[in-house]
Motif scaffolding. Structure first.
Motif, PDB file in Angstrom:
ATOM      1  N   PHE A   6      -0.068  -3.315  13.332  1.00  0.00           N
ATOM      2  CA  PHE A   6      -1.365  -2.662  13.144  1.00  0.00           C
ATOM      3  C   PHE A   6      -1.327  -1.824  11.866  1.00  0.00           C
ATOM      4  CE2 PHE A   6      -1.088  -3.389  17.698  1.00  0.00           C
ATOM      5  CZ  PHE A   6      -2.336  -3.896  17.989  1.00  0.00           C
ATOM      6  N   SER A   7      -2.494  -1.744  11.221  1.00  0.00           N
ATOM      7  CA  SER A   7      -2.612  -0.906  10.026  1.00  0.00           C
ATOM      8  C   SER A   7      -4.065  -0.477   9.881  1.00  0.00           C
ATOM      9  CB  SER A   7      -2.152  -1.662   8.775  1.00  0.00           C
ATOM     10  OG  SER A   7      -2.932  -2.843   8.586  1.00  0.00           O
ATOM     11  N   GLN A   8      -4.306   0.433   8.953  1.00  0.00           N
ATOM     12  CA  GLN A   8      -5.653   0.937   8.737  1.00  0.00           C
ATOM     13  C   GLN A   8      -6.194   0.404   7.420  1.00  0.00           C
ATOM     14  OE1 GLN A   8      -6.209   5.270   8.561  1.00  0.00           O
ATOM     15  NE2 GLN A   8      -7.491   5.073  10.393  1.00  0.00           N
ATOM     16  N   THR A   9      -7.481   0.018   7.432  1.00  0.00           N
ATOM     17  CA  THR A   9      -8.109  -0.501   6.226  1.00  0.00           C
ATOM     18  C   THR A   9      -8.616   0.653   5.361  1.00  0.00           C
ATOM     19  OG1 THR A   9     -10.323  -0.617   7.170  1.00  0.00           O
ATOM     20  CG2 THR A   9      -8.873  -2.501   7.548  1.00  0.00           C
ATOM     21  N   LYS A  10      -9.075   0.328   4.165  1.00  0.00           N
ATOM     22  CA  LYS A  10      -9.621   1.344   3.261  1.00  0.00           C
ATOM     23  C   LYS A  10     -10.898   1.959   3.813  1.00  0.00           C
ATOM     24  CE  LYS A  10      -7.656  -0.736  -0.899  1.00  0.00           C
ATOM     25  NZ  LYS A  10      -7.927  -1.351  -2.230  1.00  0.00           N
ATOM     26  N   THR A  11     -11.592   1.216   4.660  1.00  0.00           N
ATOM     27  CA  THR A  11     -12.826   1.757   5.254  1.00  0.00           C
ATOM     28  C   THR A  11     -12.548   2.546   6.530  1.00  0.00           C
ATOM     29  OG1 THR A  11     -13.161  -0.353   6.387  1.00  0.00           O
ATOM     30  CG2 THR A  11     -14.302  -0.042   4.288  1.00  0.00           C
ATOM     31  N   GLY A  12     -11.302   2.603   6.931  1.00  0.00           N
ATOM     32  CA  GLY A  12     -10.921   3.444   8.065  1.00  0.00           C
ATOM     33  C   GLY A  12     -10.784   2.731   9.391  1.00  0.00           C
ATOM     34  N   GLU A  13     -11.141   1.437   9.469  1.00  0.00           N
ATOM     35  CA  GLU A  13     -11.002   0.703  10.719  1.00  0.00           C
ATOM     36  C   GLU A  13      -9.578   0.173  10.873  1.00  0.00           C
ATOM     37  OE1 GLU A  13     -13.490  -0.142   8.577  1.00  0.00           O
ATOM     38  OE2 GLU A  13     -15.222   0.723   9.609  1.00  0.00           O
ATOM     39  N   GLN A  14      -9.264  -0.180  12.092  1.00  0.00           N
ATOM     40  CA  GLN A  14      -7.953  -0.758  12.364  1.00  0.00           C
ATOM     41  C   GLN A  14      -7.996  -2.259  12.123  1.00  0.00           C
ATOM     42  OE1 GLN A  14      -6.397  -0.572  16.453  1.00  0.00           O
ATOM     43  NE2 GLN A  14      -4.628   0.514  15.637  1.00  0.00           N
ATOM     44  N   THR A  15      -6.908  -2.791  11.600  1.00  0.00           N
ATOM     45  CA  THR A  15      -6.743  -4.228  11.458  1.00  0.00           C
ATOM     46  C   THR A  15      -5.344  -4.576  11.939  1.00  0.00           C
ATOM     47  OG1 THR A  15      -6.977  -6.121   9.956  1.00  0.00           O
ATOM     48  CG2 THR A  15      -5.862  -4.158   9.081  1.00  0.00           C
ATOM     49  N   CYS A  16      -5.031  -5.865  11.978  1.00  0.00           N
ATOM     50  CA  CYS A  16      -3.712  -6.248  12.466  1.00  0.00           C
ATOM     51  C   CYS A  16      -3.327  -7.618  11.945  1.00  0.00           C
ATOM     52  CB  CYS A  16      -3.671  -6.231  13.995  1.00  0.00           C
ATOM     53  SG  CYS A  16      -4.749  -7.452  14.773  1.00  0.00           S
ATOM     54  N   SER A  17      -2.034  -7.910  12.034  1.00  0.00           N
ATOM     55  CA  SER A  17      -1.510  -9.210  11.637  1.00  0.00           C
ATOM     56  C   SER A  17      -0.303  -9.538  12.501  1.00  0.00           C
ATOM     57  CB  SER A  17      -1.119  -9.212  10.154  1.00  0.00           C
ATOM     58  OG  SER A  17      -0.077  -8.269   9.922  1.00  0.00           O
ATOM     59  N   ILE A  18       0.025 -10.832  12.551  1.00  0.00           N
ATOM     60  CA  ILE A  18       1.213 -11.298  13.260  1.00  0.00           C
ATOM     61  C   ILE A  18       1.940 -12.276  12.341  1.00  0.00           C
ATOM     62  CG2 ILE A  18       2.075 -12.590  15.247  1.00  0.00           C
ATOM     63  CD1 ILE A  18      -0.225 -11.597  16.879  1.00  0.00           C
ATOM     64  N   ASN A  19       3.207 -11.992  12.107  1.00  0.00           N
ATOM     65  CA  ASN A  19       4.028 -12.837  11.225  1.00  0.00           C
ATOM     66  C   ASN A  19       3.368 -13.050   9.867  1.00  0.00           C
ATOM     67  OD1 ASN A  19       5.874 -13.107  13.338  1.00  0.00           O
ATOM     68  ND2 ASN A  19       4.899 -14.973  14.103  1.00  0.00           N
ATOM     69  N   GLY A  20       2.733 -12.010   9.378  1.00  0.00           N
ATOM     70  CA  GLY A  20       2.118 -12.060   8.059  1.00  0.00           C
ATOM     71  C   GLY A  20       0.752 -12.705   8.026  1.00  0.00           C
ATOM     72  N   ILE A  21       0.275 -13.200   9.148  1.00  0.00           N
ATOM     73  CA  ILE A  21      -1.054 -13.818   9.208  1.00  0.00           C
ATOM     74  C   ILE A  21      -2.036 -12.793   9.749  1.00  0.00           C
ATOM     75  CG2 ILE A  21      -2.461 -15.680  10.186  1.00  0.00           C
ATOM     76  CD1 ILE A  21       0.099 -17.299  10.513  1.00  0.00           C
ATOM     77  N   ARG A  22      -3.084 -12.523   8.994  1.00  0.00           N
ATOM     78  CA  ARG A  22      -4.054 -11.499   9.381  1.00  0.00           C
ATOM     79  C   ARG A  22      -5.050 -12.042  10.402  1.00  0.00           C
ATOM     80  NH1 ARG A  22      -3.850  -6.855   7.123  1.00  0.00           N
ATOM     81  NH2 ARG A  22      -2.667  -6.516   5.201  1.00  0.00           N
ATOM     82  N   LEU A  23      -5.267 -11.229  11.448  1.00  0.00           N
ATOM     83  CA  LEU A  23      -6.271 -11.584  12.435  1.00  0.00           C
ATOM     84  C   LEU A  23      -7.629 -10.989  12.094  1.00  0.00           C
ATOM     85  CD1 LEU A  23      -4.048 -11.170  15.598  1.00  0.00           C
ATOM     86  CD2 LEU A  23      -5.187 -13.271  14.922  1.00  0.00           C
TER      87      LEU A  23
END
Length: 495
Positions: A6-23
């Motif tokens: 999990f990580s945070q985007t520049k707009t402040g929402e949460q995003t995520c990825s698995i094995n380098g592939i972004r969901l």
């Protein structure tokens, strides 16, 4: 299991990825979801929307805005996003697809918009392929069920009219404390016959119609027999019936059975429910199910406070006969066996895995959390079931005796459920009431009748954006059906 980053985007929402592939987008996942939903084109207005693995579920908000009348369902490939399940009306997992049919019914399945949150396809390829194969099976099964309903709709209404008019001795069941033994006709039944005889006095025995012949051949008379099938072949199993019958109004039964004690079942949908009510015929609550064993189990649990046991509930194909013998349909079929069409050629296809049996077994599995504390599948210790029914325990007769002893200790003297007669209006009064209802609908049937009598047209209407021509066609067809039913009822009255 791969770990989600999990990580945070520049707009402040949460995003995520698995094995380098972004969901989800690394910049603006909300805008990404909004654009994705805006690009959807189902070609109709769905009443149910199913999304496969929506991950953080940003699309749910925009689906509700765009399709405010639709129920939203997510199919998860993993439990790692469960904290977002509250955003959906219902959540299933990729090995539970058939539960969508059990939950919403075939009409809703065929009015459903399915789509995949596409990044999940790359992250979970195996689950994705399994899921979408099951979705294809789900839609095909729903079409098959709808086709059956469309084919038999008028026949079921005729059965209902005949049932409401021709009943002689209407009964009900008074609940009690003794255990109920539900007897199906699977091959495992044979292993239990001697034990059923031995424990007969402690049990209320409810036989499925296909189990009636093997029980009677073994010298066991059940307390009642239940049949729910509206097809003509169902009558074969009831030709030898000498015990009270438990039936929904749409069931097919031989004419001679109307002279017997009958306990009506009421599913609660039209036209059956309305005609029973109009004729003032009391009925036990029944639950419509793809298999009579499911309806019988729900009924069994309602007529006793004790445990319910099932014999012959195999729900799986096997080598040889698929039913305990003698079986009325088998006896009829074997008269056609000959050198050019031998019995083995007829029986062999039945030994292959059957989709219908898998669906029935899946229903028990999916509902097993409701039944597990009171319901047991029973067979001789030497018999091994080839499948499991979720949390429902498979037991032998030794454990049966232990459960029965515990129940007796808790309850004291056990009382069997009793079948008693109830009063209903005379036959001629019921005829007048039925005719009045049909004449009331001579110009147009209400929607709750149409879903039974013209299910294909109603399903098409749900998916149609231009409804006028189809509505006119439905009106013409429904008027013709009512006219046929009035003629049918009048012919019954004359006979």
């Amino acid at each position: 299991m791969s770990t989600i980053q999990f990580s945070q985007t520049k707009t402040g929402e949460q995003t995520c990825s698995i094995n380098g592939i972004r969901l989800h987008s690394a910049y603006d996942p909300v805008k990404e979801a909004q654009r994705f939903v805006a690009g959807l084109d189902f070609g109709f207005i769905p009443s149910l929307i199913v999304v496969t693995e929506p991950a953080l579920s940003y699309c749910a908000t925009f689906l509700r805005q765009t399709y405010p009348e639709a129920q939203l369902v997510a199919i998860r490939f993993t439990h790692q996003f469960d904290q977002y399940n509250h955003l959906w009306d219902k959540v299933f997992y990729h090995d539970q697809i058939i539960q969508i049919l059990h939950t919403y019914g075939e009409d809703e399945v065929l009015a459903t918009g399915f789509f995949s949150w596409q990044p999940s396809q790359q992250v979970f390829p195996e689950e994705y392929n399994q899921c979408w194969q099951q979705i294809r099976n789900l839609v095909q099964t729903s079409r098959d069920i709808l086709g059956t309903r469309a084919y038999f709709g008028k026949r079921w209404l005729k059965n209902t009219l005949s049932f409401c008019y021709r009943l002689k001795n209407v009964c009900t069941i008074q609940p009690a404390t003794a255990p109920v033994l539900l007897v199906a006709s699977g091959p495992s039944l044979k292993s239990s016959m001697d034990f059923i005889k031995k424990n007969r006095h402690d049990l209320f025995i409810l036989a499925l119609s296909s189990a009636l012949s093997p029980l009677m051949a073994a010298g066991i008379t059940p307390d009642a027999c239940i049949s729910t099938d509206g097809g003509y072949w169902a009558k074969k199993h009831l030709e030898c019936c000498t015990v009270p019958l438990i039936l929904p109004a749409e069931a097919a039964i031989p004419a001679t059975c109307f002279e017997k004690s009958i306990v009506p079942l009421r599913y609660g949908d039209a036209p059956e429910a309305q005609l029973l009510e109009d004729c003032k015929i009391p009925a036990l609550q029944g639950f419509r199910n793809g298999t009579v064993s499911g309806t019988a189990l729900e009924l069994s649990l309602s007529i006793t406070t004790g445990p319910v046991f099932a014999c012959g509930l195999d729900l799986a194909a096997r080598i040889g006969f698929q039913h305990c013998q003698p079986n009325r349909l088998e006896l009829a079929a074997e008269t056609m066996d000959c050198r050019l069409a031998p019995k083995e050629s007829r029986l062999s296809p039945q030994q292959l895995p059957a989709q219908s049996l898998a669906i029935y077994a899946q229903w028990f599995t999916s509902q097993s959390h409701r039944f597990k504390d009171r319901f047991y599948r029973l067979a001789h210790s030497s018999y091994q079931f080839s499948n499991k029914l979720g949390a429902i325990r498979d037991i032998d007769w030794k454990e049966f005796n232990s459960i029965l002893a515990q129940h007796k200790k808790k309850e004291g003297t056990l009382q069997l459920p009793s079948i008693c007669t109830v009063q209903v209006p005379e036959e001629n009064q019921r005829y007048t009431l039925l005719l009045k209802t049909l004449e009331k609908y001579s110009q147009q049937l209400p929607d709750h009748w149409l879903s039974t009598l013209l299910p294909a047209e109603q399903a098409l209407l749900k998916r149609s954006l231009e409804k006028t021509a189809l509505e006119q066609k439905i009106t013409e067809k429904s008027s013709k059906i009512v006219s046929e039913m009035i003629d049918f009822l009048k012919a019954l009255g004359e006979n």
